[in-house]
Design an enzyme around this catalytic site. Sequence first.
Site, PDB file in Angstrom:
ATOM      1  N   ARG A   1       0.846  -1.072  -0.020  1.00  0.00           N
ATOM      2  CA  ARG A   1       0.042  -0.127  -0.090  1.00  0.00           C
ATOM      3  C   ARG A   1       1.015   1.125   0.011  1.00  0.00           C
ATOM      4  O   ARG A   1       0.967   2.145  -1.227  1.00  0.00           O
ATOM      5  CB  ARG A   1      -0.805  -0.062   1.630  1.00  0.00           C
ATOM      6  CG  ARG A   1      -2.692   0.900   0.934  1.00  0.00           C
ATOM      7  CD  ARG A   1      -1.778   2.337   1.196  1.00  0.00           C
ATOM      8  NE  ARG A   1      -1.379   2.832   3.325  1.00  0.00           N
ATOM      9  CZ  ARG A   1      -0.818   3.734   3.210  1.00  0.00           C
ATOM     10  NH1 ARG A   1      -0.939   4.523   2.903  1.00  0.00           N
ATOM     11  NH2 ARG A   1      -0.180   3.799   4.469  1.00  0.00           N
ATOM     12  N   ASP A   2       1.902   1.676   0.795  1.00  0.00           N
ATOM     13  CA  ASP A   2       2.384   3.112   1.043  1.00  0.00           C
ATOM     14  C   ASP A   2       3.407   2.871   0.023  1.00  0.00           C
ATOM     15  O   ASP A   2       4.138   3.777  -0.453  1.00  0.00           O
ATOM     16  CB  ASP A   2       2.733   3.425   2.876  1.00  0.00           C
ATOM     17  CG  ASP A   2       2.940   3.897   2.711  1.00  0.00           C
ATOM     18  OD1 ASP A   2       2.605   5.351   2.404  1.00  0.00           O
ATOM     19  OD2 ASP A   2       3.487   4.616   3.532  1.00  0.00           O
TER      20      ASP A   2
ATOM     21  N   HIS B   1       5.229   4.416  12.744  1.00  0.00           N
ATOM     22  CA  HIS B   1       5.482   4.201  11.426  1.00  0.00           C
ATOM     23  C   HIS B   1       6.123   5.230  11.177  1.00  0.00           C
ATOM     24  O   HIS B   1       6.080   6.827  10.897  1.00  0.00           O
ATOM     25  CB  HIS B   1       4.264   4.605  11.062  1.00  0.00           C
ATOM     26  CG  HIS B   1       4.182   4.567   9.363  1.00  0.00           C
ATOM     27  ND1 HIS B   1       3.116   3.894   8.438  1.00  0.00           N
ATOM     28  CD2 HIS B   1       3.965   5.422   8.119  1.00  0.00           C
ATOM     29  CE1 HIS B   1       3.700   4.668   7.085  1.00  0.00           C
ATOM     30  NE2 HIS B   1       4.493   5.452   7.200  1.00  0.00           N
TER      31      HIS B   1
ATOM     32  N   HIS C   1       9.764   6.797   8.888  1.00  0.00           N
ATOM     33  CA  HIS C   1      10.142   6.989   7.439  1.00  0.00           C
ATOM     34  C   HIS C   1      11.604   6.519   7.447  1.00  0.00           C
ATOM     35  O   HIS C   1      12.075   7.821   8.864  1.00  0.00           O
ATOM     36  CB  HIS C   1       9.486   8.213   6.143  1.00  0.00           C
ATOM     37  CG  HIS C   1       8.612   7.592   5.472  1.00  0.00           C
ATOM     38  ND1 HIS C   1       8.014   8.032   4.620  1.00  0.00           N
ATOM     39  CD2 HIS C   1       7.655   6.684   6.508  1.00  0.00           C
ATOM     40  CE1 HIS C   1       7.117   7.250   4.623  1.00  0.00           C
ATOM     41  NE2 HIS C   1       6.833   6.616   5.248  1.00  0.00           N
TER      42      HIS C   1
ATOM     43  N   CYS D   1       9.789   9.346  -0.994  1.00  0.00           N
ATOM     44  CA  CYS D   1       9.428  10.442  -0.205  1.00  0.00           C
ATOM     45  C   CYS D   1       9.380  11.520  -1.440  1.00  0.00           C
ATOM     46  O   CYS D   1      10.130  12.177  -1.691  1.00  0.00           O
ATOM     47  CB  CYS D   1      10.890  11.206   1.032  1.00  0.00           C
ATOM     48  SG  CYS D   1      10.183  12.562   1.529  1.00  0.00           S
TER      49      CYS D   1
ATOM     50  N   ASN E   1       9.767   4.968   3.263  1.00  0.00           N
ATOM     51  CA  ASN E   1       9.364   3.719   4.884  1.00  0.00           C
ATOM     52  C   ASN E   1      10.708   3.309   4.512  1.00  0.00           C
ATOM     53  O   ASN E   1      11.714   2.895   4.055  1.00  0.00           O
ATOM     54  CB  ASN E   1       8.137   2.190   3.871  1.00  0.00           C
ATOM     55  CG  ASN E   1       7.121   3.021   3.937  1.00  0.00           C
ATOM     56  OD1 ASN E   1       6.536   3.896   4.733  1.00  0.00           O
ATOM     57  ND2 ASN E   1       6.793   3.805   2.267  1.00  0.00           N
TER      58      ASN E   1
END
Lengths: 322, 322
Positions: free
Chosen positions: B34-35, B227, B229, B260, B269
């Site tokens: 997803r991300d 979560h 990064h 990013c 991520n």
Amino acid sequence: MTDPDARPLWHPRPQPVADPGLPTRVRVFEVGPRDGLQAEPEILSPEVKIEFCRRLLATGLGAVELTSFVPARWIPQLADAEEVVAGVAVPEGVRGVALVPNRRGLDRALAAGLDEVSVVVSATESFAHANLNTTVEGALATAAEVIAAAGEVGVPVRGYVSMSFGDPWEGPVPVARVAELAGRLHAAGASTIALGDTIGTGTPGHVVDLVERTVDAGVPRDVLALHLHDTYGQALGNVQAALRVGITEFDSSAGGLGRCPFAKGATGNLATEELVWLLHGLGIETGVDLEGLVRTSQWMSRVLGRPLASRVATALTAAGVS
Amino acid sequence: MTDPDARPLWHPRPQPVADPGLPTRVRVFEVGPRDGLQAEPEILSPEVKIEFCRRLLATGLGAVELTSFVPARWIPQLADAEEVVAGVAVPEGVRGVALVPNRRGLDRALAAGLDEVSVVVSATESFAHANLNTTVEGALATAAEVIAAAGEVGVPVRGYVSMSFGDPWEGPVPVARVAELAGRLHAAGASTIALGDTIGTGTPGHVVDLVERTVDAGVPRDVLALHLHDTYGQALGNVQAALRVGITEFDSSAGGLGRCPFAKGATGNLATEELVWLLHGLGIETGVDLEGLVRTSQWMSRVLGRPLASRVATALTAAGVS
């Protein structure tokens, strides 16, 4: 409200939030001109190396390893050590250091006017054989000889213990063995002992364990430094663990210059920018200008014609630092 | 002795050394499909996405965010959510999750048979406006509506708080503001609250401070996730700080897939391989097969035709994992 897309983006920088119980000041030991450049394939001119050192020193770094006095046939990248040292003006109070492999290297470094040198020993027989062409005991004896000779003229000697965590041939390295060697290097008179995670396999619990056992072996905590590679992206986690057990000197390379000779394409030295971001974010003083470092890495990236490994340098460049 | 150069190299893996006081088991929440994919420029076929999810689940991951039920005009990369979910067999006891932007998205996710969904709120007005096309209060109201409707059919809702550390337009985000929003999301019934360091500017002291203030705002520690990064290479240092204050769920993306959007060329991520290496090196169980993850990332790298960001994947590939 204003359309955010039309507004300039924030220029990120670490926001200091102290993590209680950590040191308030840390020494960053920059190894880019030596450990970084010796692992890159290009042979740069002495003028470029001198400019690199000049830019690094201008960021406020308190310790820079400028070059290595090794025979040119071993490391052709650093064959111009005398010329580089002669061209760099190391400010008063700043440590300008060179690595020396033996007594002959020490003599060259002293003749060049340096007032600190470094030596390498190995925690494993495989690396001693492959990279130092000797045994663990042989490397230790050479280091002791250098330390004694340097001591006669009041020059401190920093001792690296390579392969302090894992070895590319032997695998995991016993903590007790590394602690014993570090203790002997201290007893021989080394001013700093830098435990090297040369292949980057260390983890935080391992760092804490090794530091405590090395202290138990007689090495004062403030004599210890960590030389971490970021091959598995673990270096900053390891720095954090080391800070919690009182380590106050860390090695790194501007831009992450240098590679891992044991894993093609993999990252080598921890990038100085990442280290400084972490430390400043923890409210720990380094005296280093982070954006100045990024500009130095941008310059080196242009010299080499390719991007460097530092994530901070990459992201701040994208954010407009130039 | 045998010439080390002639011997095969060690196949590195993290050596577990426990760091006392940390959790013994951690949940890795995989967000790559997803991300990760929504931030990559390529639009992959549903078959490739299904195969990606299949490979990820085969590594033992206990939670995978499979896709997002957002309108195709917003995120064309994930326009095939129904097809992907229909094609993935989520094992019993494993969380197969999809992000939903609103009630309509929830209905689609429920019709697809999912039994967990996630929603996004923003800690800043700028991001709420730019990415969610609403306000902070508007996003919270939509999240509460989704949570209530999902609750009626017994489906838990994971709530992301984006920009919990820094915001690309507003800069540093006040800890008190984030803690308050997290508290309200918890009060609304979110099953997990994932504090998002969306631009990667967080540092360890900041993490500890935010976790403690969020707990003070009424959110139980075991409901919190991070979560992170890795834009500035700081994510693993932040994981370590979070472990020390009892956080047991972390988001990451296999191979470091995703970028990013606020810093061209920069990392997005945290890579799942780096997270798992750290956790296993600390003796913390995850249930995840690290080499299986690396092989999954190698496969995705071939699909995309370029290297991924993960340093563990890069180094283990060089060391011969395939």
